[in-house]
Design an enzyme around this catalytic site. Sequence first.
Site, mmCIF file in Angstrom:
data_model
loop_
_atom_site.group_PDB
_atom_site.id
_atom_site.type_symbol
_atom_site.label_atom_id
_atom_site.label_comp_id
_atom_site.label_asym_id
_atom_site.label_seq_id
_atom_site.Cartn_x
_atom_site.Cartn_y
_atom_site.Cartn_z
ATOM 1 N N HIS A 148 -2.400 2.279 -5.973
ATOM 2 C CA HIS A 148 -3.226 2.013 -5.130
ATOM 3 C C HIS A 148 -3.512 0.900 -6.273
ATOM 4 O O HIS A 148 -3.694 -0.359 -6.676
ATOM 5 C CB HIS A 148 -4.625 1.834 -4.975
ATOM 6 C CG HIS A 148 -4.835 0.463 -3.816
ATOM 7 N ND1 HIS A 148 -4.679 -0.018 -2.593
ATOM 8 C CD2 HIS A 148 -6.390 0.322 -4.039
ATOM 9 C CE1 HIS A 148 -4.769 -0.296 -2.273
ATOM 10 N NE2 HIS A 148 -6.442 -0.487 -3.069
ATOM 11 N N ARG A 187 0.928 -0.805 -0.049
ATOM 12 C CA ARG A 187 0.272 0.159 0.220
ATOM 13 C C ARG A 187 0.573 1.199 -0.047
ATOM 14 O O ARG A 187 1.577 0.393 0.268
ATOM 15 C CB ARG A 187 -0.983 0.392 1.320
ATOM 16 C CG ARG A 187 -2.120 -1.478 1.754
ATOM 17 C CD ARG A 187 -2.787 -1.314 3.103
ATOM 18 N NE ARG A 187 -3.415 -2.540 2.911
ATOM 19 C CZ ARG A 187 -3.509 -3.842 4.423
ATOM 20 N NH1 ARG A 187 -1.984 -3.604 4.229
ATOM 21 N NH2 ARG A 187 -3.997 -4.320 3.315
ATOM 22 N N ARG A 189 -0.787 -1.423 -7.255
ATOM 23 C CA ARG A 189 -0.823 -3.000 -5.820
ATOM 24 C C ARG A 189 -1.760 -3.511 -6.926
ATOM 25 O O ARG A 189 -0.990 -5.167 -6.532
ATOM 26 C CB ARG A 189 -1.611 -1.850 -4.801
ATOM 27 C CG ARG A 189 -1.878 -3.664 -3.917
ATOM 28 C CD ARG A 189 -2.078 -3.067 -2.110
ATOM 29 N NE ARG A 189 -3.104 -3.891 -1.549
ATOM 30 C CZ ARG A 189 -2.089 -4.789 -0.360
ATOM 31 N NH1 ARG A 189 -1.101 -5.122 -0.433
ATOM 32 N NH2 ARG A 189 -3.234 -5.119 0.154
ATOM 33 N N LYS A 233 -1.766 -2.359 7.303
ATOM 34 C CA LYS A 233 -2.901 -2.396 8.254
ATOM 35 C C LYS A 233 -2.747 -4.051 9.095
ATOM 36 O O LYS A 233 -2.993 -5.006 8.625
ATOM 37 C CB LYS A 233 -3.997 -2.467 6.805
ATOM 38 C CG LYS A 233 -5.052 -2.083 6.731
ATOM 39 C CD LYS A 233 -6.290 -1.795 5.712
ATOM 40 C CE LYS A 233 -7.517 -1.579 6.041
ATOM 41 N NZ LYS A 233 -8.639 -1.623 4.313
ATOM 42 N N HIS A 240 -3.669 -9.020 2.785
ATOM 43 C CA HIS A 240 -4.641 -9.274 3.731
ATOM 44 C C HIS A 240 -4.843 -10.540 4.478
ATOM 45 O O HIS A 240 -4.233 -11.424 4.474
ATOM 46 C CB HIS A 240 -5.616 -9.757 2.014
ATOM 47 C CG HIS A 240 -6.476 -9.132 0.715
ATOM 48 N ND1 HIS A 240 -6.319 -9.682 0.054
ATOM 49 C CD2 HIS A 240 -6.038 -7.665 1.240
ATOM 50 C CE1 HIS A 240 -6.040 -7.695 -0.975
ATOM 51 N NE2 HIS A 240 -5.846 -7.074 -0.378
ATOM 52 N N TYR A 278 -9.445 -11.467 -7.198
ATOM 53 C CA TYR A 278 -8.942 -11.415 -8.060
ATOM 54 C C TYR A 278 -8.715 -12.523 -9.130
ATOM 55 O O TYR A 278 -8.232 -13.180 -10.036
ATOM 56 C CB TYR A 278 -7.240 -11.397 -7.526
ATOM 57 C CG TYR A 278 -6.787 -10.102 -6.914
ATOM 58 C CD1 TYR A 278 -6.564 -8.851 -8.060
ATOM 59 C CD2 TYR A 278 -6.659 -9.781 -5.734
ATOM 60 C CE1 TYR A 278 -6.353 -7.844 -7.625
ATOM 61 C CE2 TYR A 278 -6.051 -8.907 -5.220
ATOM 62 C CZ TYR A 278 -6.151 -7.580 -6.084
ATOM 63 O OH TYR A 278 -5.941 -6.173 -5.283
#
Length: 272
Positions: free
Chosen positions: A218, A137, A221, A160, A244, A253
């Site tokens: 982004h 990110r 990414r 994150k 994630h 994806y």
Amino acid sequence: MSSDLLIAFEEYLSVTKALDTLTVSSYLGDLKQLESFTNKLLIKLDTTDILAFLASFDNKRTLNRKLSSINTFFAFCHRQDFTHEKVKIPMAKVPKNLPKYLSLNEIIKGLERIDRSTPAGLRDYALILFLYASGCRISEALSTQREDVLDGWLKIRFAKGEKERVVPLAPVAVEALEAYLAKRSMASSYLWLNYRGGPLSRISAYKTVKKYLGVSPHVLRHSFASSLIIGGADLRVVQELLGHSSLETTQIYTHIQKQNLAETMQNFHPLG
């Protein structure tokens, strides 16, 4: 009572769930908005009150974000015996749009436009390659310090949800980074600096990527993840590289994988 509950809920999100401060603030903001809308204490709300609040939002993604905050809060209250009934409202169905991504050729064309005879050009070139090679990110990239890149590996410490991860960097990205650092005259522990020697801001990073590629950081990414999926990478590996917490987040994806398979059939199969 409501303020005490929110303090307890905030501690639960921060300590038990280990969510980052921005996410915690978002949850609390949604709940305060709900309380203000209904003019009732949160603990006194029923399903009708909550549905009336949610009906004021047309955008399904916004609605689902509010709903996630509400469901998490009432699940917490139920577990702590603050409420007898567990409130649970189903999420709205949101169409899964394919994330926007760039091909390698599109990224290379953008990189070719950068004048690498200047320190700023070397930085911009290295930054774009860094983002595409790591899939991190933009907030993670801008928080990266020199010691976080070692022997072709990047340690992402400021991830994150405060989760640390390590990802490999492609040699071409490492070479570009080393070329930029070798020409940089300003000393700093941070990788990415502005012309005054301070840490590069999100706005400046956004303008840089937008200038050469026409997209936000982004999208790089998404491009990183999409390239791996199209190349046949395992979904769980991509999940780990992206940081994630849930495989469900990464599964968007798989649509790209199916799209790529369909295009291959159309282009190469005699009945395509």
